[in-house]
Design an enzyme around this catalytic site. Structure first.
Site, PDB file in Angstrom:
ATOM      1  N   TYR A   1       0.501  -1.956 -12.408  1.00 56.12           N
ATOM      2  CA  TYR A   1      -1.614  -1.714 -12.634  1.00 56.12           C
ATOM      3  C   TYR A   1      -0.981  -1.346 -14.212  1.00 56.12           C
ATOM      4  O   TYR A   1      -1.898  -0.852 -14.308  1.00 56.12           O
ATOM      5  CB  TYR A   1      -1.855  -0.999 -11.657  1.00 56.12           C
ATOM      6  CG  TYR A   1      -1.471  -1.460 -10.070  1.00 56.12           C
ATOM      7  CD1 TYR A   1      -2.552  -2.644 -10.091  1.00 56.12           C
ATOM      8  CD2 TYR A   1      -0.703  -0.791  -9.033  1.00 56.12           C
ATOM      9  CE1 TYR A   1      -2.448  -3.266  -8.908  1.00 56.12           C
ATOM     10  CE2 TYR A   1      -0.651  -1.199  -7.985  1.00 56.12           C
ATOM     11  CZ  TYR A   1      -1.301  -3.014  -7.617  1.00 56.12           C
ATOM     12  OH  TYR A   1      -1.328  -3.703  -6.306  1.00 56.12           O
TER      13      TYR A   1
ATOM     14  N   ARG B   1      -5.327   2.989 -15.940  1.00 59.39           N
ATOM     15  CA  ARG B   1      -5.453   3.894 -14.653  1.00 59.39           C
ATOM     16  C   ARG B   1      -6.342   5.272 -15.032  1.00 59.39           C
ATOM     17  O   ARG B   1      -6.925   5.446 -13.903  1.00 59.39           O
ATOM     18  CB  ARG B   1      -3.978   4.045 -13.931  1.00 59.39           C
ATOM     19  CG  ARG B   1      -3.213   2.232 -13.808  1.00 59.39           C
ATOM     20  CD  ARG B   1      -2.077   2.785 -12.795  1.00 59.39           C
ATOM     21  NE  ARG B   1      -2.538   3.340 -11.493  1.00 59.39           N
ATOM     22  CZ  ARG B   1      -2.006   4.101 -10.784  1.00 59.39           C
ATOM     23  NH1 ARG B   1      -1.806   5.590 -11.844  1.00 59.39           N
ATOM     24  NH2 ARG B   1      -2.658   4.616 -10.097  1.00 59.39           N
TER      25      ARG B   1
ATOM     26  N   GLY C   1       0.836  -1.183   0.344  1.00 58.16           N
ATOM     27  CA  GLY C   1      -0.127   0.165  -0.266  1.00 58.16           C
ATOM     28  C   GLY C   1       0.976   1.154   0.040  1.00 58.16           C
ATOM     29  O   GLY C   1       0.060   1.968  -0.662  1.00 58.16           O
TER      30      GLY C   1
ATOM     31  N   GLY D   1       3.667  -3.675  -4.136  1.00 61.19           N
ATOM     32  CA  GLY D   1       3.315  -3.863  -4.792  1.00 61.19           C
ATOM     33  C   GLY D   1       4.017  -2.750  -5.888  1.00 61.19           C
ATOM     34  O   GLY D   1       4.821  -2.674  -6.569  1.00 61.19           O
TER      35      GLY D   1
ATOM     36  N   CYS E   1     -13.269   3.937 -28.745  1.00 58.71           N
ATOM     37  CA  CYS E   1     -14.561   4.225 -29.409  1.00 58.71           C
ATOM     38  C   CYS E   1     -15.333   4.895 -28.066  1.00 58.71           C
ATOM     39  O   CYS E   1     -16.050   4.572 -27.796  1.00 58.71           O
ATOM     40  CB  CYS E   1     -15.223   4.238 -30.086  1.00 58.71           C
ATOM     41  SG  CYS E   1     -14.206   3.795 -31.967  1.00 58.71           S
ATOM     42  N   GLU E   2     -14.722   5.283 -26.641  1.00 56.05           N
ATOM     43  CA  GLU E   2     -15.088   6.444 -25.977  1.00 56.05           C
ATOM     44  C   GLU E   2     -14.751   7.103 -25.253  1.00 56.05           C
ATOM     45  O   GLU E   2     -13.519   7.258 -25.944  1.00 56.05           O
ATOM     46  CB  GLU E   2     -16.002   4.942 -24.499  1.00 56.05           C
ATOM     47  CG  GLU E   2     -14.792   4.171 -24.120  1.00 56.05           C
ATOM     48  CD  GLU E   2     -15.266   3.334 -23.056  1.00 56.05           C
ATOM     49  OE1 GLU E   2     -15.417   4.215 -21.716  1.00 56.05           O
ATOM     50  OE2 GLU E   2     -15.462   1.939 -23.316  1.00 56.05           O
TER      51      GLU E   2
HETATM   52  C1  LIG Z   1      -2.845  -5.063  -3.973  1.00 55.53           C
HETATM   53  C2  LIG Z   1      -2.439  -5.971  -2.850  1.00 55.53           C
HETATM   54  C3  LIG Z   1      -1.711  -5.484  -2.349  1.00 55.53           C
HETATM   55  C4  LIG Z   1      -0.335  -3.655  -3.279  1.00 55.53           C
HETATM   56  O1  LIG Z   1      -1.134  -3.464  -2.890  1.00 55.53           O
HETATM   57  P1  LIG Z   1      -0.030  -1.936  -3.325  1.00 55.53           P
HETATM   58  O2  LIG Z   1      -0.318  -0.922  -3.418  1.00 55.53           O
HETATM   59  O3  LIG Z   1       0.545  -2.243  -4.807  1.00 55.53           O
HETATM   60  O4  LIG Z   1       1.358  -1.990  -2.727  1.00 55.53           O
HETATM   61  C5  LIG Z   1      -0.826  -5.993  -1.318  1.00 55.53           C
HETATM   62  N1  LIG Z   1      -1.758  -7.129  -0.384  1.00 55.53           N
HETATM   63  C6  LIG Z   1      -3.202  -7.278  -1.188  1.00 55.53           C
HETATM   64  C7  LIG Z   1      -3.772  -8.284  -0.468  1.00 55.53           C
HETATM   65  C8  LIG Z   1      -3.337  -7.028  -1.974  1.00 55.53           C
HETATM   66  O5  LIG Z   1      -4.930  -6.430  -2.815  1.00 55.53           O
END
Ligand SMILES: *Cc1c(COP(=O)(O)O)cnc(C)c1O
Length: 422
Positions: free
Chosen positions: A376, A317, A242, A279, A347-348
């Site tokens: 992403y 995104r 996160g 991530g 086309c949107e």
């Molecule tokens: C999406 C997700 C992550 C990664 O989130 P980031 O913001 O990309 O770091 C980690 N754990 C779970 C369970 C997720 O669904």
């Protein structure tokens, strides 16, 4: 920090010019920097280590960038994988990531997916509800094994980010309450098919403020202590992912060092193995989407449309989350900036990357790069409008490799079958 920079008036990824890749592979194309992926992983690992958090399991969230070559690059440094489907378990295994470093999250795992993960021997299944706990127990008993599980808690905190990627409020579909977690953990320890090993949380994505994380993590610590006071063993505390990244116009996110220091403070004296599921912070700045300008359409009403060969199916995104991506010309032309609406051919009207963006003057045929597109990006791409899936290239130093080739139209059509009555 990343390894995309201008050299003699031209944008490079490490030692390879993006124009050279565009020439060789065509556009649109995703380009990833190995050095940046590696750096982000190591900076986080070292920050956690330096803060005294031991040797945590750092499970890269595969959904952010699921390309096997990217997973291999991170796996070679010791990264594990946080996966949310059987397909992602298979990708992590294909990348050579040991099953003991794979954590399986997600609110709706099917019996088949759970069985596959148990047979593969994943480290832990993060269970998100009571019905899921029962299902994992059943499947494990059917396989005559005990599933190592963690209970995912929803700490009920508001954690910034976009509403579509906020996961830690009680109204979201993820995890269970603290009271529920205690009850389920105790139940699980008596279930024949379950071995509870830990508790987990993940409160959202693109978080740029440590305060909500600190609040959630403090509550997680108390939960571990309450469980242990009941005589239950808790080996692992999974704090999710996160942490945000700078998308250029946004608040600077906390550094990995500040993040690690906060966790060390909240967890001081707690003996446990930590796990993390980053991530975006690993992959986002390690990738760009390179596109070519098809037309510069200057409308008499005054708007300047930059029509690209990339579209919302390649980079979702902006359409999905109103996300901002810095846009950089690959060979910036001299001259005063021009204000453009940057759009794709789909086309949107949703196929608009940005409006009123001041850029160096562009001409048809010019290349540009959407920065911070390594997370992403390709992972969310589709064939909408029957546009072949966008290719991916991995750069390492002066070398580059096509790690997902551009699909052909024949391949696209070959996947479909005529109905017998047609
Ligand atoms: C999406 C997700 C992550 C990664 O989130 P980031 O913001 O990309 O770091 C980690 N754990 C779970 C369970 C997720 O669904």
């Amino acid at each position: 920090m990343n390894h995309f920079e201008l050299r003699e008036g031209e944008l490079y990824c490490e030692d390879v010019s993006l124009a050279r890749i565009a020439e060789a592979v065509g556009t649109p194309v995703y380009v990833y920097s190995s050095a940046t992926l590696e750096r982000h992983y190591l900076v986080l690992r070292d920050a956690l280590r330096d803060a005294g958090l031991g040797e945590p399991l750092i499970a890269f969230a595969v959904k952010a960038n699921s390309n096997v070559a990217v997973l291999k690059t991170l796996g070679a440094l010791g990264a594990g994988a946080d996966v949310v489907s059987e397909g992602e378990v298979r990708r992590a295994l294909a990348a050579g990531i040991a099953p003991e470093r794979i954590v399986f999250s997600g609110v709706g795992k099917t019996a088949q997916e759970i069985a596959f993960a148990l047979q593969a021997g994943v480290a832990e299944i993060n269970v998100e509800s009571e019905p899921e706990l029962k299902l994992v127990d059943q499947v494990a008993q059917g396989l005559k094994t005990r599933a190592r599980i963690a209970i995912r808690v929803n700490p009920d905190v508001e954690a910034g980010g976009h509403a579509k990627i906020s996961t830690g409020k009680a109204e979201n579909k993820f995890g269970v309450s603290f009271a529920e977690a205690e009850r389920l953990y105790a139940n699980a320890s008596n279930a024949a098919g379950l071995k509870p090993v830990g508790v987990a949380c993940h409160i959202g994505s693109q978080i740029t403020d440590l305060a909500p994380m600190e609040a959630a993590f403090g509550k997680m610590r108390s939960l571990v202590e309450r469980l242990r006071r009941q005589g239950l063993a808790v080996e692992r505390l999974d704090l999710g992912g996160g942490l945000g990244v700078p998308y250029f116009n946004q608040p600077e996110p906390p550094s990995p060092a500040a993040y690690a220091a906060m966790i060390a403070r909240v967890m001081a004296g707690l003996e446990i193995q930590f796990a993390f599921e980053p991530g975006r912070m690993i992959a986002a700045n390690a990738g760009v989407l390179v596109a070519r300008v098809q037309h510069v359409n200057a409308r008499p009403e005054g708007r300047n449309f930059l029509v690209l060969d990339a579209a919302m199916n390649d980079l979702l995104r902006p359409a999905m989350y109103d996300a901002y991506h810095d846009i950089r010309p690959v060979r910036p032309r001299p001259g005063a900036a021009v204000t453009y609406d940057v759009v794709g051919p789909v086309c949107e009207t949703g196929d608009t990357f940005t409006r009123d963006r001041a850029l160096a003057p562009m001409q048809a045929g010019d290349l540009l790069a959407f920065m911070t597109a390594g997370a992403y990006g390709a992972a969310m791409s589709s064939e909408y409008n029957s546009r072949p899936l966008v290719p991916e290239v991995l750069v390492k130093g002066a070398a580059f490799a096509v790690v997902r080739p551009r699909q052909t139209y024949d391949e696209m059509l070959a996947r479909e079958r005529p109905a017998p009555w047609l």
